[in-house]
Design a protein around this motif. Sequence first.
Motif, PDB file in Angstrom:
ATOM      1  N   ASP A 155       0.514  -1.151  -0.204  1.00  0.00           N
ATOM      2  CA  ASP A 155       0.902   0.297  -0.232  1.00  0.00           C
ATOM      3  C   ASP A 155       1.177   1.547   0.334  1.00  0.00           C
ATOM      4  O   ASP A 155       1.289   1.477   0.526  1.00  0.00           O
ATOM      5  N   GLU A 156       1.110   1.879  -1.399  1.00  0.00           N
ATOM      6  CA  GLU A 156       1.662   2.882  -0.876  1.00  0.00           C
ATOM      7  C   GLU A 156       3.117   2.896  -0.662  1.00  0.00           C
ATOM      8  O   GLU A 156       3.412   3.352   0.371  1.00  0.00           O
ATOM      9  N   PRO A 157       3.787   2.333  -1.455  1.00  0.00           N
ATOM     10  CA  PRO A 157       5.291   1.190  -1.074  1.00  0.00           C
ATOM     11  C   PRO A 157       5.924   1.911  -1.091  1.00  0.00           C
ATOM     12  O   PRO A 157       7.731   2.480  -0.538  1.00  0.00           O
ATOM     13  N   THR A 158       6.556   3.677  -2.255  1.00  0.00           N
ATOM     14  CA  THR A 158       7.699   4.191  -2.790  1.00  0.00           C
ATOM     15  C   THR A 158       7.249   5.839  -2.109  1.00  0.00           C
ATOM     16  O   THR A 158       8.421   6.320  -2.394  1.00  0.00           O
ATOM     17  N   GLN A 159       6.245   6.169  -0.785  1.00  0.00           N
ATOM     18  CA  GLN A 159       6.053   6.889  -0.205  1.00  0.00           C
ATOM     19  C   GLN A 159       7.475   7.648   0.812  1.00  0.00           C
ATOM     20  O   GLN A 159       8.317   6.947   0.881  1.00  0.00           O
ATOM     21  N   GLY A 160       8.009   8.357  -0.226  1.00  0.00           N
ATOM     22  CA  GLY A 160       9.804   9.017   0.387  1.00  0.00           C
ATOM     23  C   GLY A 160      10.661   9.182   0.024  1.00  0.00           C
ATOM     24  O   GLY A 160      12.219   9.081   0.429  1.00  0.00           O
ATOM     25  N   LEU A 161      10.605   7.784  -0.623  1.00  0.00           N
ATOM     26  CA  LEU A 161      11.641   7.500  -1.946  1.00  0.00           C
ATOM     27  C   LEU A 161      12.195   8.340  -2.600  1.00  0.00           C
ATOM     28  O   LEU A 161      11.330   8.863  -3.540  1.00  0.00           O
ATOM     29  N   ASP A 162      13.358   8.279  -2.993  1.00  0.00           N
ATOM     30  CA  ASP A 162      14.483   9.562  -4.334  1.00  0.00           C
ATOM     31  C   ASP A 162      13.885   8.736  -5.352  1.00  0.00           C
ATOM     32  O   ASP A 162      13.642   7.097  -5.353  1.00  0.00           O
ATOM     33  N   PRO A 163      14.031   8.860  -6.508  1.00  0.00           N
ATOM     34  CA  PRO A 163      13.381   8.760  -8.176  1.00  0.00           C
ATOM     35  C   PRO A 163      14.547   7.128  -7.782  1.00  0.00           C
ATOM     36  O   PRO A 163      14.283   6.238  -8.347  1.00  0.00           O
ATOM     37  N   LEU A 164      15.985   7.128  -7.590  1.00  0.00           N
ATOM     38  CA  LEU A 164      17.135   5.997  -7.503  1.00  0.00           C
ATOM     39  C   LEU A 164      16.304   5.477  -6.818  1.00  0.00           C
ATOM     40  O   LEU A 164      16.031   3.896  -7.475  1.00  0.00           O
ATOM     41  N   MET A 165      15.724   5.674  -5.880  1.00  0.00           N
ATOM     42  CA  MET A 165      15.576   4.256  -4.877  1.00  0.00           C
ATOM     43  C   MET A 165      13.658   4.038  -5.866  1.00  0.00           C
ATOM     44  O   MET A 165      13.591   2.512  -5.277  1.00  0.00           O
ATOM     45  N   GLN A 166      13.238   4.241  -6.042  1.00  0.00           N
ATOM     46  CA  GLN A 166      12.299   4.227  -6.862  1.00  0.00           C
ATOM     47  C   GLN A 166      12.311   3.360  -8.011  1.00  0.00           C
ATOM     48  O   GLN A 166      11.858   1.738  -7.832  1.00  0.00           O
ATOM     49  N   ARG A 167      13.227   3.196  -8.789  1.00  0.00           N
ATOM     50  CA  ARG A 167      13.385   2.873  -9.854  1.00  0.00           C
ATOM     51  C   ARG A 167      14.271   1.154  -9.646  1.00  0.00           C
ATOM     52  O   ARG A 167      13.955   0.410  -9.650  1.00  0.00           O
TER      53      ARG A 167
END
Length: 319
Positions: A155-167
Amino acid sequence: MELAVSTLGLTKRFGSRVALSDLDLEVPVGSIFGYLGPNGAGKTTTIKLLAGLYRPTSGRAVVLGSDVATDRDGVQARIGYLPGDFTGYLDQTGRQFIGLLGALRGGADWDHVGSLARRLDLDLDRRMGTLSHGNRQKVGIVQALMGRPELLILDEPTQGLDPLMQREFLALLREVRDEGRTVLLSSHVLSEVEAVADTVGILDDGRLLATRTMTELHADAVRRMDLTFEDRVPAEALRAAAGVRCVEVTGPTAQITVTGSLADLFRVAAPYGVVDATTHQTDLADVFLGFYDERSGVSDAQHLHESAVGPAAKSSRLG
C-alpha cells in the motif's frame, strides 16, 4: 488460470458507511496487479481485508487458496505486507525490528536482508526514530520482501523514496514476478504502476469499475494529436471520423482528441494535404481521465479531476 487473490462479493461497512461493495477481484499468480482509484475509493480497505486485518461484513476473500476469514494465520505466514502508514518501532534499529519480525516467522535470512538493504542503500543499525520518512519506508520494504513471500501486498510502497530508490524498488518487483510470485500494488504514482503492472483494477466509491490489462487500457486511451494542413483545416470532416471527440482549430492546425484507433482519422485527413502530425504522449493519467469520462459520465470524470488527479495529473499521480 491459477489465482493468488480471488474475492466474491467482498463488502466492508463501517457503521452506515460502505467502504467496499460487492468486490469481485481476481489476481493471477505470477503477475503484478496495479490497484488504483481516487482517495477514499476503498483501496486500503481491500488491502486490509486481504491481509486479514479487517473482517468482511459479507462476501469472501481467498488468498493463495485459503479463505482469509477462516485461515488468517496461514495466509499471513505466506504474504509480505507493507501498510500505507508504516512506521515500525521508533526505539529500535532496523536490524532489531527485522530480527523481531523474523523471529515471529521462524527466523530471518540475514544474507537476503543484507542484500535488500544494500540495494536500497539502507543502514540497518540506525534507530528508526532517527531515520527520514524515506529510510523508514525502506525498512518497511525490506520486512515485506525478506521472507520471499508468495504474495506481496503493498500500500503506497514508494512514499518518501527518491527517484533512484523508486527505480530500484520497481526492479525488485519485476524480479518477484519473474520468480513466479505475485504483487498487488496500490500506488498514487501512476508512472510506476505503468512501468511494472501487467493488469490494473480501477476502483471508485467502493466499487470495482473494471479490470484491464495495460495493453487494453492504452488501446482505449484518449489521445491528443495535432494535424497541420497545407491549406484549410477540414474541421467538420475530422469531427465525423471514428473515435474523434473534440477538434479545435488554430490557423492551419487542428488539435484533436481521439479514442482508440487513429486509422479512420488519418483516412479522413489524408485527402486534405496533411503536412505535419504530432502525437502527444499518453500516460496513465490520460488513460484514467478518458476511462472515467467515457464510462462514468462527465460528473464522475470531474470527481476524478478534483479529488484524485487535479493539478497533479501532469506529474502522473492519482490520489
